[in-house]
Design a protein around this motif. Sequence first.
Motif, PDB file in Angstrom:
ATOM      1  N   THR A  56       0.662  -1.186  -0.367  1.00 32.54           N
ATOM      2  CA  THR A  56      -0.441  -0.115   0.057  1.00 32.54           C
ATOM      3  C   THR A  56       0.529   1.356   0.206  1.00 32.54           C
ATOM      4  O   THR A  56       0.662   2.432  -0.686  1.00 32.54           O
ATOM      5  N   LEU A  57       1.990   1.644   0.844  1.00 31.88           N
ATOM      6  CA  LEU A  57       2.913   2.803   1.103  1.00 31.88           C
ATOM      7  C   LEU A  57       2.968   2.758  -0.756  1.00 31.88           C
ATOM      8  O   LEU A  57       3.660   3.981  -0.849  1.00 31.88           O
ATOM      9  N   ILE A  58       4.204   1.557  -1.440  1.00 34.12           N
ATOM     10  CA  ILE A  58       4.692   1.549  -2.408  1.00 34.12           C
ATOM     11  C   ILE A  58       3.393   2.256  -3.997  1.00 34.12           C
ATOM     12  O   ILE A  58       4.001   3.565  -4.203  1.00 34.12           O
ATOM     13  N   MET A  62       3.754   5.737  -5.518  1.00 35.65           N
ATOM     14  CA  MET A  62       3.319   5.705  -6.798  1.00 35.65           C
ATOM     15  C   MET A  62       2.693   6.643  -7.239  1.00 35.65           C
ATOM     16  O   MET A  62       2.592   7.477  -9.033  1.00 35.65           O
ATOM     17  N   TYR A  63       1.159   6.972  -6.638  1.00 36.57           N
ATOM     18  CA  TYR A  63       0.993   7.826  -6.788  1.00 36.57           C
ATOM     19  C   TYR A  63       1.266   9.306  -7.331  1.00 36.57           C
ATOM     20  O   TYR A  63       1.371  10.103  -8.410  1.00 36.57           O
ATOM     21  N   PHE A  64       2.119   9.231  -5.916  1.00 42.53           N
ATOM     22  CA  PHE A  64       2.616  10.816  -5.864  1.00 42.53           C
ATOM     23  C   PHE A  64       3.849  11.116  -7.163  1.00 42.53           C
ATOM     24  O   PHE A  64       4.003  12.455  -7.821  1.00 42.53           O
ATOM     25  N   MET A  65       4.365  10.148  -7.801  1.00 42.20           N
ATOM     26  CA  MET A  65       4.707   9.663  -8.769  1.00 42.20           C
ATOM     27  C   MET A  65       4.759  10.545 -10.074  1.00 42.20           C
ATOM     28  O   MET A  65       5.525  10.662 -10.897  1.00 42.20           O
ATOM     29  N   PHE A  66       3.539   9.615 -10.115  1.00 40.47           N
ATOM     30  CA  PHE A  66       3.017   9.457 -11.410  1.00 40.47           C
ATOM     31  C   PHE A  66       1.984  10.430 -11.782  1.00 40.47           C
ATOM     32  O   PHE A  66       1.476  11.253 -13.148  1.00 40.47           O
ATOM     33  N   GLU A  67       1.453  11.662 -10.237  1.00 41.98           N
ATOM     34  CA  GLU A  67       0.405  12.852 -10.350  1.00 41.98           C
ATOM     35  C   GLU A  67       1.622  13.672 -10.958  1.00 41.98           C
ATOM     36  O   GLU A  67       2.826  14.378 -10.785  1.00 41.98           O
ATOM     37  N   GLY A  68      -0.035  14.328 -11.869  1.00 42.21           N
ATOM     38  CA  GLY A  68       0.820  15.534 -12.494  1.00 42.21           C
ATOM     39  C   GLY A  68       1.372  15.083 -14.363  1.00 42.21           C
ATOM     40  O   GLY A  68       2.135  16.375 -15.153  1.00 42.21           O
ATOM     41  N   ALA A  82       0.668   1.889 -14.310  1.00 40.09           N
ATOM     42  CA  ALA A  82       1.826   0.964 -13.026  1.00 40.09           C
ATOM     43  C   ALA A  82       0.889   0.381 -11.952  1.00 40.09           C
ATOM     44  O   ALA A  82       1.366  -0.215 -11.468  1.00 40.09           O
ATOM     45  N   CYS A  83       0.031   1.001 -11.476  1.00 35.92           N
ATOM     46  CA  CYS A  83      -1.116   0.453 -10.704  1.00 35.92           C
ATOM     47  C   CYS A  83      -1.536  -1.071 -10.250  1.00 35.92           C
ATOM     48  O   CYS A  83      -1.363  -1.846  -9.814  1.00 35.92           O
ATOM     49  N   PHE A 149      -8.671   1.894  -5.305  1.00 38.30           N
ATOM     50  CA  PHE A 149      -9.639   2.877  -6.175  1.00 38.30           C
ATOM     51  C   PHE A 149     -10.427   3.942  -5.636  1.00 38.30           C
ATOM     52  O   PHE A 149     -10.579   4.757  -5.925  1.00 38.30           O
ATOM     53  N   TRP A 150     -10.650   3.937  -3.744  1.00 36.73           N
ATOM     54  CA  TRP A 150     -10.460   4.828  -3.208  1.00 36.73           C
ATOM     55  C   TRP A 150     -10.367   5.875  -2.834  1.00 36.73           C
ATOM     56  O   TRP A 150     -10.739   7.210  -2.192  1.00 36.73           O
ATOM     57  N   LEU A 151      -8.907   5.930  -2.967  1.00 37.01           N
ATOM     58  CA  LEU A 151      -8.641   6.771  -1.970  1.00 37.01           C
ATOM     59  C   LEU A 151      -7.147   7.464  -2.405  1.00 37.01           C
ATOM     60  O   LEU A 151      -7.195   9.019  -3.185  1.00 37.01           O
ATOM     61  N   LEU A 152      -6.640   6.700  -4.228  1.00 37.08           N
ATOM     62  CA  LEU A 152      -5.584   7.403  -5.454  1.00 37.08           C
ATOM     63  C   LEU A 152      -6.666   7.618  -6.228  1.00 37.08           C
ATOM     64  O   LEU A 152      -5.651   7.849  -7.123  1.00 37.08           O
TER      65      LEU A 152
END
Length: 275
Positions: A56-58, A62-68, A82-83, A149-152
């Motif tokens: 979950t942490l990784i 990855m979400y913050f890495m690919f954001e934007g 990626a997810c 799904f529900w947070l990211l």
Amino acid sequence: MFVTGGGVPVRHPAQHRRMTPTRTPRLRAYLATTIRILRQLAGDHRSVAMIVAVPTLIITLMYFMFEGLPHRPGTPAPFNNACLIMLGVFPLIVMFLITSITMQRERVSGTLERILTTPLHRFDLLAAYGTAFSIAAAVQATLACVVAFWLLGFQTAGSPALVFLIAIVNAVLGVGLGLLCSAFARTEFQAVQFMPLVIAPQLLLCGIIVPRDLMPEWLQWISNALPASYALEALQQVGAHAEPTAIAVRDIAVVVGFAALALALAAATLRRRTP
């Protein structure tokens, strides 16, 4: 026994006992072993962190890495691709490591030999391990899918339930491969050394880095013989299609078959004594 005036057949008590099924003691031993493994896992905080928290942490990282990151309109966001891969890969890797190390620890400590002196058969023992680690994998997949799904904002064209199912199947495959490889290891370090041999080629050839249809033909043949290729293809089908496709159903069935085969081979190679 016969008496005057007729014969009355009497079944000998020993014969009656021999005809009584032994399923109940085996079932009790199986349940007791499953509960013991779950308690042992719960008491190992590092294993709990690896199973539950680390994926979950990784995925969050990855979400913050690919954001934007820019992407063409009408194409999936980079985080989605990626997810989707991580939700399939993590259960396989983590459960392979945890299972192979735990099984080798049981063998070295002598616990395995003591268990096999009980009514629990070899296949029942491996079924208990498979059940316990599948429950742990279900917890891992549930938390990872809920966060994704529900947070990211992770999205797939297909049902999230199918992503969850494939993650569980991959975890069971990791359990089967871990149990099988642990039979050929003498130490926990040797059990870990099987990972580059068993898991790394699957990750390289399943299509994560290079699409399978762009590989040389001889590599495609090898890829077609590896279960991770079908697991990733099933996830890609769920990500691209709203309804379950025949390819996705076939791929899930193939991965389940590989997992069952690995468990059967693990039962056949399980040694009763530690050399």
